[in-house]
Design an enzyme around this catalytic site. Structure first.
Site, PDB file in Angstrom:
ATOM      1  N   ALA A  65       0.873  -1.178   0.000  1.00  0.00           N
ATOM      2  CA  ALA A  65       0.000   0.000   0.000  1.00  0.00           C
ATOM      3  C   ALA A  65       0.905   1.222   0.000  1.00  0.00           C
ATOM      4  O   ALA A  65       1.185   1.822   1.049  1.00  0.00           O
ATOM      5  CB  ALA A  65      -0.911  -0.017   1.216  1.00  0.00           C
ATOM      6  N   TYR A  69      -2.402   4.387  -2.572  1.00  0.00           N
ATOM      7  CA  TYR A  69      -3.045   3.079  -2.466  1.00  0.00           C
ATOM      8  C   TYR A  69      -3.367   2.701  -1.019  1.00  0.00           C
ATOM      9  O   TYR A  69      -4.048   1.715  -0.776  1.00  0.00           O
ATOM     10  CB  TYR A  69      -2.177   1.993  -3.121  1.00  0.00           C
ATOM     11  CG  TYR A  69      -2.338   1.909  -4.617  1.00  0.00           C
ATOM     12  CD1 TYR A  69      -2.077   3.007  -5.418  1.00  0.00           C
ATOM     13  CD2 TYR A  69      -2.748   0.734  -5.235  1.00  0.00           C
ATOM     14  CE1 TYR A  69      -2.214   2.937  -6.795  1.00  0.00           C
ATOM     15  CE2 TYR A  69      -2.890   0.655  -6.613  1.00  0.00           C
ATOM     16  CZ  TYR A  69      -2.620   1.754  -7.387  1.00  0.00           C
ATOM     17  OH  TYR A  69      -2.758   1.672  -8.752  1.00  0.00           O
ATOM     18  N   PRO A 176      -8.843 -12.906 -14.827  1.00  0.00           N
ATOM     19  CA  PRO A 176     -10.245 -12.909 -15.275  1.00  0.00           C
ATOM     20  C   PRO A 176     -10.441 -12.310 -16.661  1.00  0.00           C
ATOM     21  O   PRO A 176     -11.460 -12.556 -17.305  1.00  0.00           O
ATOM     22  CB  PRO A 176     -10.946 -12.041 -14.226  1.00  0.00           C
ATOM     23  CG  PRO A 176      -9.879 -11.126 -13.715  1.00  0.00           C
ATOM     24  CD  PRO A 176      -8.618 -11.949 -13.728  1.00  0.00           C
ATOM     25  N   TYR A 178      -8.717 -12.769 -19.534  1.00  0.00           N
ATOM     26  CA  TYR A 178      -8.240 -13.444 -20.752  1.00  0.00           C
ATOM     27  C   TYR A 178      -8.549 -14.929 -20.812  1.00  0.00           C
ATOM     28  O   TYR A 178      -8.115 -15.615 -21.721  1.00  0.00           O
ATOM     29  CB  TYR A 178      -6.711 -13.254 -20.886  1.00  0.00           C
ATOM     30  CG  TYR A 178      -6.289 -11.808 -20.805  1.00  0.00           C
ATOM     31  CD1 TYR A 178      -6.351 -11.004 -21.947  1.00  0.00           C
ATOM     32  CD2 TYR A 178      -5.884 -11.244 -19.609  1.00  0.00           C
ATOM     33  CE1 TYR A 178      -6.000  -9.668 -21.876  1.00  0.00           C
ATOM     34  CE2 TYR A 178      -5.537  -9.898 -19.524  1.00  0.00           C
ATOM     35  CZ  TYR A 178      -5.594  -9.127 -20.666  1.00  0.00           C
ATOM     36  OH  TYR A 178      -5.252  -7.809 -20.595  1.00  0.00           O
ATOM     37  N   GLU A 245       4.183  -8.972 -13.565  1.00  0.00           N
ATOM     38  CA  GLU A 245       3.172  -9.929 -14.037  1.00  0.00           C
ATOM     39  C   GLU A 245       3.684 -10.674 -15.278  1.00  0.00           C
ATOM     40  O   GLU A 245       3.432 -11.870 -15.436  1.00  0.00           O
ATOM     41  CB  GLU A 245       1.869  -9.194 -14.356  1.00  0.00           C
ATOM     42  CG  GLU A 245       0.728 -10.108 -14.757  1.00  0.00           C
ATOM     43  CD  GLU A 245      -0.589  -9.356 -14.879  1.00  0.00           C
ATOM     44  OE1 GLU A 245      -1.373  -9.368 -13.925  1.00  0.00           O
ATOM     45  OE2 GLU A 245      -0.816  -8.733 -15.945  1.00  0.00           O
TER      46      GLU A 245
HETATM   47  C1  UD2 Z   1      -2.214  -5.402 -12.837  1.00  0.00           C
HETATM   48  C2  UD2 Z   1      -2.029  -6.542 -11.857  1.00  0.00           C
HETATM   49  C3  UD2 Z   1      -0.959  -6.155 -10.841  1.00  0.00           C
HETATM   50  C4  UD2 Z   1       0.353  -5.841 -11.558  1.00  0.00           C
HETATM   51  C5  UD2 Z   1       0.104  -4.761 -12.622  1.00  0.00           C
HETATM   52  C6  UD2 Z   1       1.280  -4.626 -13.559  1.00  0.00           C
HETATM   53  C7  UD2 Z   1      -3.975  -7.940 -11.296  1.00  0.00           C
HETATM   54  C8  UD2 Z   1      -5.371  -7.909 -10.830  1.00  0.00           C
HETATM   55  N1  UD2 Z   1      -3.301  -6.781 -11.207  1.00  0.00           N
HETATM   56  O1  UD2 Z   1      -2.857  -4.430 -12.048  1.00  0.00           O
HETATM   57  O2  UD2 Z   1      -0.747  -7.179  -9.911  1.00  0.00           O
HETATM   58  O3  UD2 Z   1       0.829  -7.022 -12.155  1.00  0.00           O
HETATM   59  O4  UD2 Z   1      -0.987  -5.056 -13.486  1.00  0.00           O
HETATM   60  O5  UD2 Z   1       2.329  -3.955 -12.990  1.00  0.00           O
HETATM   61  O6  UD2 Z   1      -3.473  -8.964 -11.672  1.00  0.00           O
HETATM   62  N2  UD2 Z   1       0.801  -0.243  -5.747  1.00  0.00           N
HETATM   63  C9  UD2 Z   1       0.904   0.671  -4.713  1.00  0.00           C
HETATM   64  N3  UD2 Z   1       1.013   1.997  -5.006  1.00  0.00           N
HETATM   65  C10 UD2 Z   1       1.025   2.474  -6.289  1.00  0.00           C
HETATM   66  C11 UD2 Z   1       0.918   1.547  -7.337  1.00  0.00           C
HETATM   67  C12 UD2 Z   1       0.801   0.188  -7.042  1.00  0.00           C
HETATM   68  O7  UD2 Z   1       0.895   0.286  -3.546  1.00  0.00           O
HETATM   69  O8  UD2 Z   1       1.110   3.692  -6.482  1.00  0.00           O
HETATM   70  C13 UD2 Z   1       0.710  -1.684  -5.433  1.00  0.00           C
HETATM   71  C14 UD2 Z   1      -0.668  -2.047  -4.890  1.00  0.00           C
HETATM   72  O9  UD2 Z   1      -0.544  -3.096  -3.973  1.00  0.00           O
HETATM   73  C15 UD2 Z   1      -1.403  -2.497  -6.129  1.00  0.00           C
HETATM   74  C16 UD2 Z   1      -0.278  -3.211  -6.889  1.00  0.00           C
HETATM   75  O10 UD2 Z   1       0.903  -2.453  -6.608  1.00  0.00           O
HETATM   76  O11 UD2 Z   1      -2.486  -3.357  -5.790  1.00  0.00           O
HETATM   77  C17 UD2 Z   1      -0.481  -3.334  -8.408  1.00  0.00           C
HETATM   78  O12 UD2 Z   1      -0.661  -2.080  -9.006  1.00  0.00           O
HETATM   79  P1  UD2 Z   1      -2.000  -1.706  -9.753  1.00  0.00           P
HETATM   80  O13 UD2 Z   1      -3.153  -2.277  -8.976  1.00  0.00           O
HETATM   81  O14 UD2 Z   1      -2.036  -0.276 -10.023  1.00  0.00           O
HETATM   82  O15 UD2 Z   1      -1.847  -2.450 -11.108  1.00  0.00           O
HETATM   83  P2  UD2 Z   1      -3.035  -2.885 -12.099  1.00  0.00           P
HETATM   84  O16 UD2 Z   1      -4.365  -2.614 -11.509  1.00  0.00           O
HETATM   85  O17 UD2 Z   1      -2.764  -2.356 -13.456  1.00  0.00           O
END
Ligand code: UD2
Length: 295
Positions: A65, A69, A176, A178, A245
């Site tokens: 977090a 976040y 979910p 793809y 990822e």
């Molecule tokens: C996808 C993936 C994520 C990661 C990302 C590519 C799923 C559901 N989500 O989500 O795991 O692979 O693509 O990089 O598979 N975070 C922070 N602060 C920030 C940004 C990120 O704490 O400013 C942490 C936080 O725990 C968040 C995680 O990093 O849940 C992933 O970041 P995201 O949720 O912004 O990435 P997202 O939704 O594109």
């Protein structure tokens, strides 16, 4: 290995007769390398609890977090109390740059929250990617105090049971977005210069970066490998399409998960539920990227 010890149940435990003829027919429940794919209706939670509870296992969960976040953390923690390994010893490790803003959430006996400070970051890609390094380091410190670990995205909530059925040595969750697509459409890293490269015609499933886990040693090797590959790529001036990822997907292509969790284990709130999804256990919340990301 899916199971790490003999599956012993108490004598005379009463439960529904398993059928060898009837079960889920609308989905695939085993991979070609014979790993179970966990869907609602494929397991009996009473039976599994009776096997795993007496073993007194500890399950760790990591959640990051960083920056804005932090606002997702309260719901994540409160709903995990209701659904995630209820009745087990659970240690939740929160990695944050805003330790003072970590919400006070009442946790049941045997469950603990551990807060670890991490530096702030200017690029969201870096936050996401550096998780592997921190997971690697955490596991090195945990030694034998913990049996299993799950690494989860914070911008998500639990809505239904997530328990012992998810345990295995290396556990991946089907993304979910793809799972109905041909693999040519998966957003794997497609540049051969990247260490996350997956060639056309290769790959099994598209797995989530937002949820994975397993036994400590297995997840340690995964985190260490993904981190090393990510850093080696960075030296070459390349960042994989979906950061860690992409590296996770590359790792799981060679190192097949021993258990695969269906998209019930990471849905997305903006998607309507498909008929094969009988229950959503964990789901990503809808977020405004422009508002919450540092750049
Ligand atoms: C996808 C993936 C994520 C990661 C990302 C590519 C799923 C559901 N989500 O989500 O795991 O692979 O693509 O990089 O598979 N975070 C922070 N602060 C920030 C940004 C990120 O704490 O400013 C942490 C936080 O725990 C968040 C995680 O990093 O849940 C992933 O970041 P995201 O949720 O912004 O990435 P997202 O939704 O594109």
């Amino acid at each position: 290995r899916t199971h790490d010890f003999p599956l012993v149940v108490p004598n005379h435990l009463q439960y529904k007769q398993p059928s060898i003829l009837q079960g889920r027919t609308d989905v695939v429940t085993v991979t070609p390398w014979l790993a179970p794919v966990v869907w609602e209706g494929t397991f009996n939670p009473v039976l599994l609890d009776s096997i795993y509870r007496p073993r007194n296992i500890t399950v760790a969960a990591t959640v990051f977090a960083v920056g804005k976040y932090i606002k997702f953390l309260k719901d994540f923690l409160e709903t995990s109390e209701q659904h995630f390994f209820v009745g087990f010893k659970v240690h939740v490790y929160v990695f944050t740059d805003r330790a003072q803003e970590v919400p006070q959430v009442k946790m049941a006996a045997g469950r603990q929250l551990m807060v670890r400070s991490v530096p702030s970051s200017k690029r969201w890609q870096e936050i996401s990617a550096r998780r592997m390094e921190m997971i690697q380091t955490l596991i090195e410190e945990l030694h034998n105090s913990t049996d299993y670990i799950f690494c989860l995205d914070v911008d998500s909530k639990f809505h239904g049971h997530w328990g012992a059925e998810s345990l295995g040595s290396l556990v991946a969750v089907i993304h979910p977005g793809y799972y109905r697509d041909d693999r040519s459409r998966f957003p794997y890293e497609r540049r051969p210069t990247s260490r996350a490269y997956i060639a056309p015609g290769e790959g099994d499933f598209y797995y989530c970066g937002g949820a994975f886990g397993g036994r400590l040693q297995e997840v340690h090797l995964l985190a260490k490998t993904c981190r090393a590959n990510f850093e080696a790529d960075a030296k070459d001036g390349i960042e994989a399409a979906w950061q860690e990822e992409s590296h996770l997907n590359r790792y799981m292509w060679t190192n097949k998960p021993s258990k695969v969790l269906s998209p019930e284990y990471l849905w997305q709130d903006f998607k309507s539920r498909n008929p094969e999804v009988h229950i959503v256990r964990f789901s990503g919340v809808i977020k405004n990227y422009a508002e919450i990301r540092p750049n």
